[in-house]
Design an enzyme around this catalytic site. Structure first.
Site, PDB file in Angstrom:
ATOM      1  N   ASP A   8       0.878  -1.158   0.000  1.00 51.70           N
ATOM      2  CA  ASP A   8       0.000   0.000   0.000  1.00 51.70           C
ATOM      3  C   ASP A   8       0.931   1.229   0.000  1.00 51.70           C
ATOM      4  OD1 ASP A   8      -2.422   1.531   0.520  1.00 51.70           O
ATOM      5  OD2 ASP A   8      -1.667   1.765   2.548  1.00 51.70           O
ATOM      6  N   LEU A   9       0.416   2.402  -0.307  1.00 54.30           N
ATOM      7  CA  LEU A   9       1.304   3.580  -0.360  1.00 54.30           C
ATOM      8  C   LEU A   9       1.170   4.451   0.905  1.00 54.30           C
ATOM      9  CD1 LEU A   9       3.293   5.341  -1.989  1.00 54.30           C
ATOM     10  CD2 LEU A   9       1.320   6.472  -2.996  1.00 54.30           C
ATOM     11  N   ASP A  10       0.020   5.129   1.000  1.00 55.29           N
ATOM     12  CA  ASP A  10      -0.167   6.055   2.134  1.00 55.29           C
ATOM     13  C   ASP A  10      -0.195   5.269   3.458  1.00 55.29           C
ATOM     14  OD1 ASP A  10      -0.407   7.979   0.237  1.00 55.29           O
ATOM     15  OD2 ASP A  10      -2.585   8.165   0.362  1.00 55.29           O
ATOM     16  N   THR A  16       1.355  10.226   3.935  1.00 58.18           N
ATOM     17  CA  THR A  16       0.671  11.347   3.295  1.00 58.18           C
ATOM     18  C   THR A  16      -0.653  11.670   3.982  1.00 58.18           C
ATOM     19  OG1 THR A  16       0.075   9.705   1.668  1.00 58.18           O
ATOM     20  CG2 THR A  16       1.664  11.332   0.972  1.00 58.18           C
ATOM     21  N   LYS A  44      -8.507   6.755   6.143  1.00 57.74           N
ATOM     22  CA  LYS A  44      -7.324   6.049   5.643  1.00 57.74           C
ATOM     23  C   LYS A  44      -7.739   4.889   4.743  1.00 57.74           C
ATOM     24  CE  LYS A  44      -3.687   7.064   8.908  1.00 57.74           C
ATOM     25  NZ  LYS A  44      -2.834   6.568  10.000  1.00 57.74           N
ATOM     26  N   SER A 113      -2.494   0.708  -4.297  1.00 55.90           N
ATOM     27  CA  SER A 113      -2.962   1.880  -3.539  1.00 55.90           C
ATOM     28  C   SER A 113      -4.308   2.385  -4.059  1.00 55.90           C
ATOM     29  CB  SER A 113      -1.911   2.993  -3.670  1.00 55.90           C
ATOM     30  OG  SER A 113      -2.450   4.233  -3.271  1.00 55.90           O
ATOM     31  N   ALA A 114      -5.092   2.962  -3.157  1.00 52.27           N
ATOM     32  CA  ALA A 114      -6.374   3.567  -3.551  1.00 52.27           C
ATOM     33  C   ALA A 114      -6.165   4.949  -4.159  1.00 52.27           C
ATOM     34  CB  ALA A 114      -7.273   3.683  -2.320  1.00 52.27           C
ATOM     35  N   LYS A 144     -11.206  -0.669  -1.580  1.00 53.30           N
ATOM     36  CA  LYS A 144     -10.945  -1.584  -0.466  1.00 53.30           C
ATOM     37  C   LYS A 144     -12.095  -1.407   0.532  1.00 53.30           C
ATOM     38  CE  LYS A 144      -6.002  -0.562  -0.964  1.00 53.30           C
ATOM     39  NZ  LYS A 144      -4.843   0.154  -0.399  1.00 53.30           N
ATOM     40  N   GLU A 168      -0.161  -3.344   4.583  1.00 53.20           N
ATOM     41  CA  GLU A 168      -1.293  -2.395   4.659  1.00 53.20           C
ATOM     42  C   GLU A 168      -1.375  -1.705   6.011  1.00 53.20           C
ATOM     43  OE1 GLU A 168      -3.935  -0.741   3.845  1.00 53.20           O
ATOM     44  OE2 GLU A 168      -4.097  -1.247   1.729  1.00 53.20           O
ATOM     45  N   ASP A 169      -1.789  -0.429   6.002  1.00 56.30           N
ATOM     46  CA  ASP A 169      -1.973   0.278   7.277  1.00 56.30           C
ATOM     47  C   ASP A 169      -3.455   0.476   7.613  1.00 56.30           C
ATOM     48  OD1 ASP A 169      -2.350   2.220   5.182  1.00 56.30           O
ATOM     49  OD2 ASP A 169      -2.308   3.752   6.753  1.00 56.30           O
TER      50      ASP A 169
HETATM   51  P1  B16 Z   1      -6.256  10.335  -3.670  1.00 60.52           P
HETATM   52  P2  B16 Z   1      -3.624   4.210   0.116  1.00 60.52           P
HETATM   53  C1  B16 Z   1      -5.428   6.203   0.058  1.00 60.52           C
HETATM   54  O1  B16 Z   1      -4.164   5.699  -0.240  1.00 60.52           O
HETATM   55  C2  B16 Z   1      -5.395   7.083   1.303  1.00 60.52           C
HETATM   56  O2  B16 Z   1      -5.097   6.300   2.439  1.00 60.52           O
HETATM   57  C3  B16 Z   1      -6.738   7.744   1.497  1.00 60.52           C
HETATM   58  O3  B16 Z   1      -6.708   8.572   2.642  1.00 60.52           O
HETATM   59  C4  B16 Z   1      -7.075   8.553   0.247  1.00 60.52           C
HETATM   60  O4  B16 Z   1      -8.358   9.178   0.365  1.00 60.52           O
HETATM   61  C5  B16 Z   1      -7.058   7.634  -0.958  1.00 60.52           C
HETATM   62  O5  B16 Z   1      -5.793   7.005  -1.070  1.00 60.52           O
HETATM   63  C6  B16 Z   1      -7.341   8.366  -2.258  1.00 60.52           C
HETATM   64  O6  B16 Z   1      -6.281   9.244  -2.499  1.00 60.52           O
HETATM   65  O7  B16 Z   1      -7.163  11.448  -3.255  1.00 60.52           O
HETATM   66  O8  B16 Z   1      -4.804  10.712  -3.741  1.00 60.52           O
HETATM   67  O9  B16 Z   1      -6.735   9.635  -4.923  1.00 60.52           O
HETATM   68  O10 B16 Z   1      -3.523   4.140   1.591  1.00 60.52           O
HETATM   69  O11 B16 Z   1      -4.599   3.213  -0.494  1.00 60.52           O
HETATM   70  O12 B16 Z   1      -2.278   4.197  -0.561  1.00 60.52           O
HETATM   71 MG    MG Z   2      -2.808   3.194   3.370  1.00 62.06          MG
END
Ligand code: B16
Ligand code: MG
Length: 217
Positions: A8-10, A16, A44, A113-114, A144, A168-169
């Site tokens: 996962d990224l964030d 972030t 998150k 990542s989302a 997810k 994953e966090d």
């Molecule tokens: P964006 P992950 C997610 O990333 C974030 O945890 C979540 O807070 C955010 O709303 C989502 O990505 C969408 O991000 O606005 O940059 O498209 O944890 O799945 O890497």
């Molecule tokens: Mg995350």
């Protein structure tokens, strides 16, 4: 033996969430809605659309579709201003060590990542080249805990889901990995991430022996 390690990224590679918080807070406040760090926790791993829906629900606000689209863009423009200042110092501790160990041992590495900004962020922290494939918010239609993002990752790595391991966090992300029949490794609070197969506070706790056993399993 080749396994697929899906990150996962964030909250896993970079933090972030603090930038999402600043941008969502400004937007919520401009609508007269208060927005706390605890509420940010609940966003998150949640998609951008669903995040705004939740904020509006918390504030008991209904807005038009045009306004919704406008606010989403506004939030992302501010978020990207923070992202633009990111550099390699924002990579979370020992993430490079684990990535290098996997590369040295000829393992396959994916991003799952989302975020629709994932590619920009990986470029900023100069990690793009470490990944064999990237699956992000632009590639999926289901958020997810739907396992779609990780299943696409496995497919792109040409591996069965059972041969993949997810870092994953978020609770939703751990659930997605479990539904995908992958090994789930939670990064963060063990109580919050109790559904994960393993949980670590961060990557400094992940030993080479642990990874080596995952590769051999
Ligand atoms: P964006 P992950 C997610 O990333 C974030 O945890 C979540 O807070 C955010 O709303 C989502 O990505 C969408 O991000 O606005 O940059 O498209 O944890 O799945 O890497
Ligand atoms: Mg995350």
């Amino acid at each position: 033996m080749k396994k697929g390690f899906i990150f996962d990224l964030d909250g896993v590679i970079v933090d972030t969430a603090k930038y999402h918080f600043l941008a969502w807070q400004n937007l919520a406040n401009s609508l007269g809605i208060s927005f706390s760090e605890e509420q940010n926790e609940q966003l998150k791993g949640v998609s951008r659309v669903r995040s705004l829906e939740k904020i509006l629900e918390w504030g008991n606000k209904t807005i038009s579709e045009e306004e919704f689209t406008r606010l989403m863009t506004e939030k992302n423009v501010e978020y990207l201003q923070y992202i633009d200042k990111m550099d390699t110092t924002e990579i979370l501790p020992d993430v490079p060590r684990v990535l290098e160990y996997l590369i040295d041992n000829q393992q396959l590495i994916a991003l799952g990542s989302a975020s629709k900004n994932a590619r920009v962020i990986l470029e900023k922290v100069k990690l793009s080249k470490k990944f064999h494939t990237i699956v992000d918010g632009n590639d999926v239609s289901k958020a997810k805990p739907d396992p779609e993002v990780f299943l696409i990752g496995a497919e792109k790595l040409d591996l069965a889901p059972g041969n993949c391991i997810v870092f994953e966090d978020s609770v939703a992300g751990v659930q997605a990995a479990n539904i995908a029949n992958m090994v789930s490794i939670g990064i963060g609070d063990a109580q919050v991430l109790h559904e994960a197969d393993y949980v670590f506070d961060d990557f400094t706790q992940i030993t080479e022996e642990f990874i080596s056993n995952l590769i051999k399993a």
